[in-house]
Design a protein around this motif. Structure first.
Motif, PDB file in Angstrom:
ATOM      1  N   MET A 114       0.847  -1.199   0.000  1.00  0.00           N
ATOM      2  CA  MET A 114       0.000   0.000   0.000  1.00  0.00           C
ATOM      3  C   MET A 114       0.879   1.244   0.000  1.00  0.00           C
ATOM      4  O   MET A 114       1.872   1.312   0.731  1.00  0.00           O
ATOM      5  N   ASP A 115       0.495   2.213  -0.791  1.00  0.00           N
ATOM      6  CA  ASP A 115       1.181   3.499  -0.788  1.00  0.00           C
ATOM      7  C   ASP A 115       0.609   4.307   0.366  1.00  0.00           C
ATOM      8  O   ASP A 115      -0.595   4.593   0.408  1.00  0.00           O
ATOM      9  N   LEU A 116       1.445   4.653   1.313  1.00  0.00           N
ATOM     10  CA  LEU A 116       0.975   5.400   2.476  1.00  0.00           C
ATOM     11  C   LEU A 116       0.402   6.764   2.084  1.00  0.00           C
ATOM     12  O   LEU A 116      -0.403   7.334   2.814  1.00  0.00           O
ATOM     13  N   ALA A 117       0.775   7.262   0.901  1.00  0.00           N
ATOM     14  CA  ALA A 117       0.230   8.530   0.416  1.00  0.00           C
ATOM     15  C   ALA A 117      -1.258   8.434   0.095  1.00  0.00           C
ATOM     16  O   ALA A 117      -1.931   9.461  -0.018  1.00  0.00           O
ATOM     17  N   MET A 123       1.744  13.642   1.331  1.00  0.00           N
ATOM     18  CA  MET A 123       2.994  12.892   1.528  1.00  0.00           C
ATOM     19  C   MET A 123       3.534  12.406   0.185  1.00  0.00           C
ATOM     20  O   MET A 123       2.750  12.138  -0.731  1.00  0.00           O
ATOM     21  N   PRO A 124       4.860  12.247   0.106  1.00  0.00           N
ATOM     22  CA  PRO A 124       5.389  11.573  -1.087  1.00  0.00           C
ATOM     23  C   PRO A 124       5.020  10.085  -1.025  1.00  0.00           C
ATOM     24  O   PRO A 124       4.782   9.546   0.057  1.00  0.00           O
ATOM     25  N   SER A 125       4.969   9.452  -2.156  1.00  0.00           N
ATOM     26  CA  SER A 125       4.653   8.024  -2.169  1.00  0.00           C
ATOM     27  C   SER A 125       5.700   7.239  -1.393  1.00  0.00           C
ATOM     28  O   SER A 125       6.897   7.504  -1.489  1.00  0.00           O
ATOM     29  N   SER A 126       5.199   6.280  -0.619  1.00  0.00           N
ATOM     30  CA  SER A 126       6.065   5.397   0.166  1.00  0.00           C
ATOM     31  C   SER A 126       5.288   4.116   0.404  1.00  0.00           C
ATOM     32  O   SER A 126       4.288   4.117   1.128  1.00  0.00           O
ATOM     33  N   PHE A 127       5.744   3.029  -0.211  1.00  0.00           N
ATOM     34  CA  PHE A 127       5.017   1.769  -0.117  1.00  0.00           C
ATOM     35  C   PHE A 127       5.459   0.967   1.100  1.00  0.00           C
ATOM     36  O   PHE A 127       6.628   0.984   1.481  1.00  0.00           O
ATOM     37  N   ALA A 128       4.504   0.281   1.693  1.00  0.00           N
ATOM     38  CA  ALA A 128       4.763  -0.582   2.840  1.00  0.00           C
ATOM     39  C   ALA A 128       3.857  -1.806   2.727  1.00  0.00           C
ATOM     40  O   ALA A 128       2.796  -1.757   2.105  1.00  0.00           O
ATOM     41  N   LEU A 129       4.296  -2.902   3.340  1.00  0.00           N
ATOM     42  CA  LEU A 129       3.471  -4.103   3.408  1.00  0.00           C
ATOM     43  C   LEU A 129       2.713  -4.050   4.729  1.00  0.00           C
ATOM     44  O   LEU A 129       3.326  -4.034   5.798  1.00  0.00           O
ATOM     45  N   ARG A 130       1.377  -4.005   4.638  1.00  0.00           N
ATOM     46  CA  ARG A 130       0.572  -3.820   5.842  1.00  0.00           C
ATOM     47  C   ARG A 130      -0.518  -4.861   6.008  1.00  0.00           C
ATOM     48  O   ARG A 130      -1.037  -5.045   7.092  1.00  0.00           O
ATOM     49  N   LEU A 131      -0.907  -5.532   4.926  1.00  0.00           N
ATOM     50  CA  LEU A 131      -2.126  -6.324   4.967  1.00  0.00           C
ATOM     51  C   LEU A 131      -1.921  -7.668   4.282  1.00  0.00           C
ATOM     52  O   LEU A 131      -1.316  -7.732   3.218  1.00  0.00           O
ATOM     53  N   LEU A 132      -2.401  -8.723   4.927  1.00  0.00           N
ATOM     54  CA  LEU A 132      -2.426 -10.049   4.325  1.00  0.00           C
ATOM     55  C   LEU A 132      -3.897 -10.438   4.202  1.00  0.00           C
ATOM     56  O   LEU A 132      -4.610 -10.484   5.208  1.00  0.00           O
TER      57      LEU A 132
END
Length: 169
Positions: A114-117, A123-132
């Motif tokens: 997910m892009d935290l933006a 915010m600038p785009s910043s992807f993180a793994l948050r959900l399964l």
């Protein structure tokens, strides 16, 4: 967004939410055993049917999700959930559906970057793994609940050979 399925209130400790009635017993059991869930649905096809009206390319997705439920977890809780199910029953056709992509009615387990933006467009785009996301045939609900209850009671099944007959191995 209005829920298309009938709901019931699930309360466990200080947690409370309106949950689709067919999946409510599973969510209750998950919460009682310490799992965190983010969202859930008893039939993803039905709940996404309106998308197909607005976005015709979604028709195939909606049709493929009819009769399929899902639960979204934080990644570690989702992995722990899959482990619990595997440890609380035999390595049978149900187990193979949870682990092998070619099994009949194979579960779809997806980690969603997910892009935290998306939550703050300044915010600038910043992807993180948050959900399964664990998506499974709703017909598997009784066995999921059965195995989760056995796991929470400490009734684990010793490792044994897997019955790969459903995938021809």
């Amino acid at each position: 967004m209005t829920n298309v399925h009938p709901t019931v209130t699930v309360r466990v400790g200080d947690r409370s939410a309106e949950i689709d009635e067919l999946i409510a017993p599973l969510i209750s059991a998950l919460w009682r055993t310490g799992f965190t869930t983010l969202t859930s649905c008893q039939d993803a096809g039905e709940s996404n049917a309106s998308w197909a009206e607005k976005l015709p390319h979604m028709i195939t997705y909606v049709e493929s999700r009819k009769g399929w439920a899902f639960v979204d977890f934080p990644i570690q809780d989702g992995l722990r959930f899959l482990t619990a199910l595997a440890q609380a029953g035999p390595r049978d056709a149900f187990y193979v559906r949870t682990t092998h992509w070619a099994a009949p009615q194979a579960w779809q387990v997806t980690v969603k970057p997910m892009d935290l933006a998306m939550f703050d467009e300044t915010m600038p785009s910043s992807f993180a793994l948050r959900l399964l996301q664990v998506c499974f045939p709703a017909t598997d609900l009784p066995e999921i609940e059965n195995r989760l209850n056995r796991w929470s009671a400490g009734e684990l099944v010793p490792p044994a050979p897997t019955d790969w007959a459903s995938v021809g191995r």
